[in-house]
Design an enzyme around this catalytic site. Structure first.
Site, PDB file in Angstrom:
ATOM      1  CE  LYS A   2      -4.132  -1.855   2.206  1.00  0.00           C
ATOM      2  NZ  LYS A   2      -5.120  -1.729   3.273  1.00  0.00           N
TER       3      LYS A   2
ATOM      4  CG  ASP B 123      -8.077   0.650   3.425  1.00  0.00           C
ATOM      5  OD1 ASP B 123      -8.911  -0.191   3.039  1.00  0.00           O
ATOM      6  OD2 ASP B 123      -6.840   0.479   3.310  1.00  0.00           O
TER       7      ASP B 123
HETATM    8  P1  NAP Z   1       0.536  -3.804   9.255  1.00  0.00           P
HETATM    9  O1  NAP Z   1       0.822  -2.700   8.321  1.00  0.00           O
HETATM   10  O2  NAP Z   1       1.354  -5.045   9.240  1.00  0.00           O
HETATM   11  O3  NAP Z   1       0.544  -3.182  10.745  1.00  0.00           O
HETATM   12  C1  NAP Z   1       0.316  -3.959  11.890  1.00  0.00           C
HETATM   13  C2  NAP Z   1       0.568  -3.113  13.128  1.00  0.00           C
HETATM   14  O4  NAP Z   1       0.287  -3.948  14.256  1.00  0.00           O
HETATM   15  C3  NAP Z   1       2.023  -2.637  13.282  1.00  0.00           C
HETATM   16  O5  NAP Z   1       2.040  -1.377  13.873  1.00  0.00           O
HETATM   17  C4  NAP Z   1       2.619  -3.682  14.237  1.00  0.00           C
HETATM   18  O6  NAP Z   1       3.644  -3.182  15.039  1.00  0.00           O
HETATM   19  C5  NAP Z   1       1.424  -3.943  15.127  1.00  0.00           C
HETATM   20  N1  NAP Z   1       1.554  -5.257  15.769  1.00  0.00           N
HETATM   21  C6  NAP Z   1       1.605  -6.471  15.176  1.00  0.00           C
HETATM   22  N2  NAP Z   1       1.712  -7.438  16.105  1.00  0.00           N
HETATM   23  C7  NAP Z   1       1.768  -6.803  17.305  1.00  0.00           C
HETATM   24  C8  NAP Z   1       1.893  -7.259  18.650  1.00  0.00           C
HETATM   25  N3  NAP Z   1       1.976  -8.557  18.950  1.00  0.00           N
HETATM   26  N4  NAP Z   1       1.906  -6.322  19.648  1.00  0.00           N
HETATM   27  C9  NAP Z   1       1.813  -5.003  19.356  1.00  0.00           C
HETATM   28  N5  NAP Z   1       1.693  -4.518  18.094  1.00  0.00           N
HETATM   29  C10 NAP Z   1       1.666  -5.412  17.090  1.00  0.00           C
HETATM   30  O7  NAP Z   1      -0.965  -4.337   9.070  1.00  0.00           O
HETATM   31  P2  NAP Z   1      -2.241  -3.446   8.668  1.00  0.00           P
HETATM   32  O8  NAP Z   1      -2.458  -3.479   7.217  1.00  0.00           O
HETATM   33  O9  NAP Z   1      -2.145  -2.145   9.350  1.00  0.00           O
HETATM   34  O10 NAP Z   1      -3.422  -4.340   9.314  1.00  0.00           O
HETATM   35  C11 NAP Z   1      -3.632  -4.370  10.694  1.00  0.00           C
HETATM   36  C12 NAP Z   1      -4.883  -5.195  10.998  1.00  0.00           C
HETATM   37  O11 NAP Z   1      -6.027  -4.575  10.414  1.00  0.00           O
HETATM   38  C13 NAP Z   1      -4.830  -6.611  10.408  1.00  0.00           C
HETATM   39  O12 NAP Z   1      -5.442  -7.481  11.306  1.00  0.00           O
HETATM   40  C14 NAP Z   1      -5.664  -6.504   9.149  1.00  0.00           C
HETATM   41  O13 NAP Z   1      -6.272  -7.734   8.786  1.00  0.00           O
HETATM   42  C15 NAP Z   1      -6.725  -5.491   9.585  1.00  0.00           C
HETATM   43  N6  NAP Z   1      -7.284  -4.747   8.442  1.00  0.00           N
HETATM   44  C16 NAP Z   1      -8.624  -4.837   8.242  1.00  0.00           C
HETATM   45  C17 NAP Z   1      -9.202  -4.124   7.212  1.00  0.00           C
HETATM   46  C18 NAP Z   1     -10.681  -4.219   6.992  1.00  0.00           C
HETATM   47  O14 NAP Z   1     -11.160  -3.861   5.910  1.00  0.00           O
HETATM   48  N7  NAP Z   1     -11.439  -4.657   7.973  1.00  0.00           N
HETATM   49  C19 NAP Z   1      -8.410  -3.328   6.368  1.00  0.00           C
HETATM   50  C20 NAP Z   1      -7.033  -3.257   6.606  1.00  0.00           C
HETATM   51  C21 NAP Z   1      -6.487  -3.984   7.657  1.00  0.00           C
HETATM   52  P3  NAP Z   1       5.127  -2.911  14.518  1.00  0.00           P
HETATM   53  O15 NAP Z   1       5.049  -1.580  13.804  1.00  0.00           O
HETATM   54  O16 NAP Z   1       5.936  -2.858  15.752  1.00  0.00           O
HETATM   55  O17 NAP Z   1       5.454  -4.058  13.619  1.00  0.00           O
END
Ligand code: NAP
Length: 289
Positions: free
Chosen positions: A74, A110
């Site tokens: 993205k 989004d």
């Molecule tokens: P991403 O870019 O990989 O970001 C994930 C974030 O979560 C990062 O800040 C990461 O921290 C943090 N994280 C991961 N594991 C962690 C842990 N154990 N403890 C604390 N922080 C943790 O992913 P994303 O695209 O933002 O997506 C995040 C979530 O939203 C996912 O579950 C995804 O499926 C969901 N989502 C849903 C939609 C929807 O349409 N409903 C759309 C987009 C995303 P670090 O920076 O330290 O790695």
């Protein structure tokens, strides 16, 4: 089952890596079939190192009308496009690209998708500070959406100080000058006490992960009128939302965000209204299997 793919069929798709888990083909093909259009929506698995080649090369595939982007593309895709619309610039991420002549134009659906279920609540957002757990790609859209709602403060919590600093640095000056603060994970209890809405934008609590982003004791700190929003949609509900519901809080999962970001993207490509109810039904059916 897809409708027939013939010589004139136009292509839409989703680029990601991996992309095999994506539910986007299900909901977009359901809408396309209901609209009787000569389109097909396909998964496009593209590794990080291949993204520049794919974006440039796929311009030559004239039937490809547009595509979505998911993890990990993205942000990286932004430097590869011909134009980025203001909403995607403000968020700092593109999840939808459309062919306009021989140009790739990027936008972001989004934030609008995230907002849709919140708009139904008729809240006074000026009284609701937002706590965003996580500072990844989705958190960027959530922060932009909270600004649009009018939340008086937006607190982003992350586990890695370097990532948090980078996150803050990539936000627009409008957001940085606004009440956007970043905090370490240890600040959570103190922040929850004043939260109007807490949003889980981490993968903690997905089907494969039995944990919760905050503990039950921390959930108890939230004011009684606050809202818990989890971007996760498998499982439904997550343990985080079960805890919130047990406390009598408004609990919202990520399914409506997924449906609405998809419907807004499809409208952007097709320039006509799309059957959102059919998209919703196709997803709930796929998730119940
Ligand atoms: P991403 O870019 O990989 O970001 C994930 C974030 O979560 C990062 O800040 C990461 O921290 C943090 N994280 C991961 N594991 C962690 C842990 N154990 N403890 C604390 N922080 C943790 O992913 P994303 O695209 O933002 O997506 C995040 C979530 O939203 C996912 O579950 C995804 O499926 C969901 N989502 C849903 C939609 C929807 O349409 N409903 C759309 C987009 C995303 P670090 O920076 O330290 O790695």
């Amino acid at each position: 089952m897809l409708g027939s793919v013939v010589g004139t069929t136009k292509i839409l798709g989703v680029m990601g890596f991996p992309v095999s888990h994506s539910l986007s083909p299900v909901m977009h093909n359901a809408a396309i079939a209901a609209m009787g259009l000569d389109y097909v929506y396909v998964p496009l698995p593209i590794a990080v190192e291949d993204l520049p080649t794919a974006i440039a090369g796929l311009k030559a595939v004239r039937s490809l009308q547009g595509f979505n982007l998911t993890i990990p593309h993205k942000v990286e895709v932004m430097s590869l496009l011909d134009e980025i619309l203001p909403i995607a610039k403000a968020i700092g991420a593109v999840n939808t690209v459309k062919r306009v002549g021989d140009r790739w134009v990027g936008t972001n659906t989004d934030a609008a998708g995230f907002l849709e279920p919140l708009k139904q609540l008729n809240c006074d957002w000026s009284a609701k500070p937002a706590i965003v757990l996580g500072s990844g790609g989705a958190a960027k859209a959530v922060v932009a959406a909270c600004l649009e709602l009018g939340c008086p403060m937006i607190h982003v919590v992350g586990r890695d100080p370097k990532n948090l600093k980078k996150f803050h640095g990539t936000m627009t000056s409008q957001l940085r000058d606004y009440n956007l603060r970043v905090h370490p994970w240890t600040s959570i209890p103190h922040l929850l006490e004043v939260a109007g809405i807490v949003i889980n934008a981490t993968p903690i609590g997905m089907a494969s992960d039995p944990h919760t982003p905050i503990s039950e004791a921390e959930m108890a700190l939230l004011p009684s009128q606050s809202i818990a929003y989890d971007l996760i949609y498998t499982p439904r509900p997550t343990k985080f939302l079960q805890m919130a519901a047990a406390r009598g809080l408004t609990a919202i999962d990520g399914l409506e965000m997924l449906i609405n970001q998809g419907a807004i993207a499809l409208e952007f490509w097709l320039e006509q209204p799309v059957p959102i109810e059919i998209m919703r039904r196709s997803l709930t059916t796929a998730l119940s299997r």
